[in-house]
Design a protein around this motif. Structure first.
Motif, PDB file in Angstrom:
ATOM      1  N   SER A  27       0.845  -1.198   0.000  1.00 10.31           N
ATOM      2  CA  SER A  27       0.000   0.000   0.000  1.00 10.31           C
ATOM      3  C   SER A  27       0.876   1.242   0.000  1.00 10.31           C
ATOM      4  CB  SER A  27      -0.898   0.007   1.243  1.00 10.31           C
ATOM      5  OG  SER A  27      -0.111   0.247   2.393  1.00 10.31           O
ATOM      6  N   ASP A  28       0.254   2.365  -0.216  1.00  4.05           N
ATOM      7  CA  ASP A  28       0.918   3.662  -0.069  1.00  4.05           C
ATOM      8  C   ASP A  28       2.239   3.759  -0.844  1.00  4.05           C
ATOM      9  OD1 ASP A  28      -0.810   5.047   2.287  1.00  4.05           O
ATOM     10  OD2 ASP A  28      -0.668   2.888   2.560  1.00  4.05           O
ATOM     11  N   THR A  29       2.175   3.373  -2.119  1.00  5.26           N
ATOM     12  CA  THR A  29       3.370   3.491  -2.958  1.00  5.26           C
ATOM     13  C   THR A  29       3.509   4.932  -3.472  1.00  5.26           C
ATOM     14  OG1 THR A  29       2.023   2.718  -4.797  1.00  5.26           O
ATOM     15  CG2 THR A  29       3.380   1.079  -3.688  1.00  5.26           C
ATOM     16  N   GLY A  57      -4.362   0.666  -1.754  1.00  2.00           N
ATOM     17  CA  GLY A  57      -4.665   2.096  -1.703  1.00  2.00           C
ATOM     18  C   GLY A  57      -3.471   3.031  -1.703  1.00  2.00           C
ATOM     19  N   ASP A  58      -3.709   4.259  -2.174  1.00  6.90           N
ATOM     20  CA  ASP A  58      -2.674   5.278  -2.351  1.00  6.90           C
ATOM     21  C   ASP A  58      -1.529   4.731  -3.207  1.00  6.90           C
ATOM     22  OD1 ASP A  58      -4.311   6.783  -0.790  1.00  6.90           O
ATOM     23  OD2 ASP A  58      -2.852   7.219   0.778  1.00  6.90           O
ATOM     24  N   ILE A  59      -1.909   4.026  -4.261  1.00  4.92           N
ATOM     25  CA  ILE A  59      -0.925   3.406  -5.161  1.00  4.92           C
ATOM     26  C   ILE A  59      -0.420   4.452  -6.143  1.00  4.92           C
ATOM     27  CG2 ILE A  59      -0.607   1.598  -6.921  1.00  4.92           C
ATOM     28  CD1 ILE A  59      -0.875   0.600  -3.954  1.00  4.92           C
ATOM     29  N   GLY A  91      -7.726   4.012  -2.291  1.00  8.14           N
ATOM     30  CA  GLY A  91      -7.454   4.795  -1.085  1.00  8.14           C
ATOM     31  C   GLY A  91      -7.859   6.242  -1.238  1.00  8.14           C
ATOM     32  N   ASN A  92      -7.395   7.117  -0.357  1.00  7.54           N
ATOM     33  CA  ASN A  92      -7.792   8.524  -0.437  1.00  7.54           C
ATOM     34  C   ASN A  92      -6.952   9.329  -1.428  1.00  7.54           C
ATOM     35  OD1 ASN A  92      -5.853   7.974   1.642  1.00  7.54           O
ATOM     36  ND2 ASN A  92      -6.004  10.112   2.272  1.00  7.54           N
ATOM     37  N   HIS A  93      -5.722   8.878  -1.709  1.00 12.47           N
ATOM     38  CA  HIS A  93      -4.919   9.598  -2.692  1.00 12.47           C
ATOM     39  C   HIS A  93      -5.196   9.136  -4.124  1.00 12.47           C
ATOM     40  CE1 HIS A  93      -1.898  12.063  -0.366  1.00 12.47           C
ATOM     41  NE2 HIS A  93      -2.603  11.468   0.588  1.00 12.47           N
ATOM     42  N   GLU A 126      -8.500  -3.119   3.768  1.00 15.43           N
ATOM     43  CA  GLU A 126      -9.020  -1.795   3.415  1.00 15.43           C
ATOM     44  C   GLU A 126      -7.826  -0.848   3.313  1.00 15.43           C
ATOM     45  OE1 GLU A 126     -12.291   0.016   5.583  1.00 15.43           O
ATOM     46  OE2 GLU A 126     -12.951  -1.966   6.219  1.00 15.43           O
ATOM     47  N   HIS A 127      -8.051   0.334   2.770  1.00 15.17           N
ATOM     48  CA  HIS A 127      -6.944   1.295   2.781  1.00 15.17           C
ATOM     49  C   HIS A 127      -6.756   1.867   4.184  1.00 15.17           C
ATOM     50  CE1 HIS A 127      -3.998   4.158   1.768  1.00 15.17           C
ATOM     51  NE2 HIS A 127      -4.765   5.175   2.138  1.00 15.17           N
ATOM     52  N   GLY A 128      -7.868   2.229   4.846  1.00 13.36           N
ATOM     53  CA  GLY A 128      -7.774   2.691   6.232  1.00 13.36           C
ATOM     54  C   GLY A 128      -8.178   4.136   6.455  1.00 13.36           C
ATOM     55  N   GLY A 193      -3.384   0.097   5.288  1.00 17.21           N
ATOM     56  CA  GLY A 193      -2.182   0.919   5.125  1.00 17.21           C
ATOM     57  C   GLY A 193      -2.481   2.291   5.690  1.00 17.21           C
ATOM     58  N   HIS A 194      -2.324   3.310   4.856  1.00 12.33           N
ATOM     59  CA  HIS A 194      -2.752   4.683   5.121  1.00 12.33           C
ATOM     60  C   HIS A 194      -1.895   5.440   6.142  1.00 12.33           C
ATOM     61  CE1 HIS A 194      -5.302   8.152   5.136  1.00 12.33           C
ATOM     62  NE2 HIS A 194      -5.709   7.979   6.362  1.00 12.33           N
ATOM     63  N   THR A 195      -1.563   4.843   7.297  1.00 11.78           N
ATOM     64  CA  THR A 195      -0.834   5.596   8.326  1.00 11.78           C
ATOM     65  C   THR A 195       0.666   5.663   8.033  1.00 11.78           C
ATOM     66  OG1 THR A 195      -0.344   3.688   9.710  1.00 11.78           O
ATOM     67  CG2 THR A 195      -2.460   4.757  10.080  1.00 11.78           C
TER      68      THR A 195
HETATM   69 MN   LIG Z   1      -3.953   7.161   2.575  1.00 17.18          MN
END
Ligand SMILES: [Mn+2]
Length: 240
Positions: A27-29, A57-59, A91-93, A126-128, A193-195
């Motif tokens: 996640s979060d790449t 998420g946030d890939i 994710g959110n990004h 989930e992304h978180g 992920g996310h954090t």
């Molecule tokens: Mn995020």
């Protein structure tokens, strides 16, 4: 029991024990931004073996102004879309992809939440971002802040996103892990992920059920990932 039935049972036993699929979760790449470790991510995707890859998420970072280089293309091409199952948890990004939820191309499926069962354990990925406390709901304002962050990052060559995340966590704005698990009472293993903080927590709840929380971390500072095989989840760090 006939000999054939016995052989069949042995095959099934070994198939269940040893030939189960391997899931890899990253996640979060934040592909397209300034500070993600693109070299390591590319090497990881070229060398790590998996049957299913979960992009949690946030890939691709669409919330900032992404700059797609040749390296981004190499990373995207290092994923085996035709032979492996790919799950993209938005994710959110990368919220711009929300419209694709439930849709697929090649073997890539877009989801907001990925549930599966393995060895009698219920997994949820989930992304978180849904568990943030004090989150800003005005999407236009979030976009404005992200673009501002983006401009600052490029002007000062300073990773404002990681800095901001750290402050948020110090302020305890992110809901506690126990809270997250309370929101998902039927889940045995919750992965998000996310954090950007890779961590794993295992405990026994009031009903004597073993609960696991794993955060897959990120590819900006930690280069971590999670594997799931035979119902066992592991948090790993990529060292090339
Ligand atoms: Mn995020």
């Amino acid at each position: 029991m006939t000999q054939n039935t016995l052989i069949f049972k042995v095959i099934i036993y070994y198939k269940d024990k040893f030939v189960q699929m391997k899931r890899v979760i990253i996640s979060d790449t934040h592909i397209g931004t300034k500070f993600y470790k693109s070299d390591k991510l590319l090497k990881f995707l070229q060398t790590e073996e998996y049957d299913e890859l979960v992009l949690a998420g946030d890939i691709i970072d669409f919330i900032k102004i992404p700059v797609f280089t040749e390296r981004c293309m190499e990373i995207i091409n290092a994923i085996d879309y035709e032979n492996k199952s790919i799950i993209y948890v938005v994710g959110n990004h990368d919220e711009s992809l929300l419209g694709l939820i439930g849709k697929s191309f090649f073997n890539v499926t877009f989801l907001k939440r990925y549930d599966f069962e393995e060895d009698g354990r219920k997994f949820r990925i989930e992304h978180g971002d849904a568990y943030d406390k004090g989150r800003i709901h005005n999407k236009l304002f979030v976009k404005f802040l992200s673009v501002l962050q983006n401009v600052l990052e490029f002007s000062f060559s300073f990773d404002f996103t990681s800095w901001w995340t750290e402050i948020q966590i110090k302020k305890h704005k992110l809901r506690s892990i126990i809270d997250i698990l309370r929101h998902n009472p039927r889940i045995d293993v919750f992965i998000m992920g996310h954090t950007h903080i890779p961590e794993a927590l295992i405990w026994v709840n009031e009903d004597q059920h073993i609960k696991t929380y794993i955060n897959s971390g990120d590819w900006v500072t930690h280069q971590t990932y999670v594997t799931v095989t035979n119902g066992v989840a592991r948090l790993c760090k990529f060292e090339d």
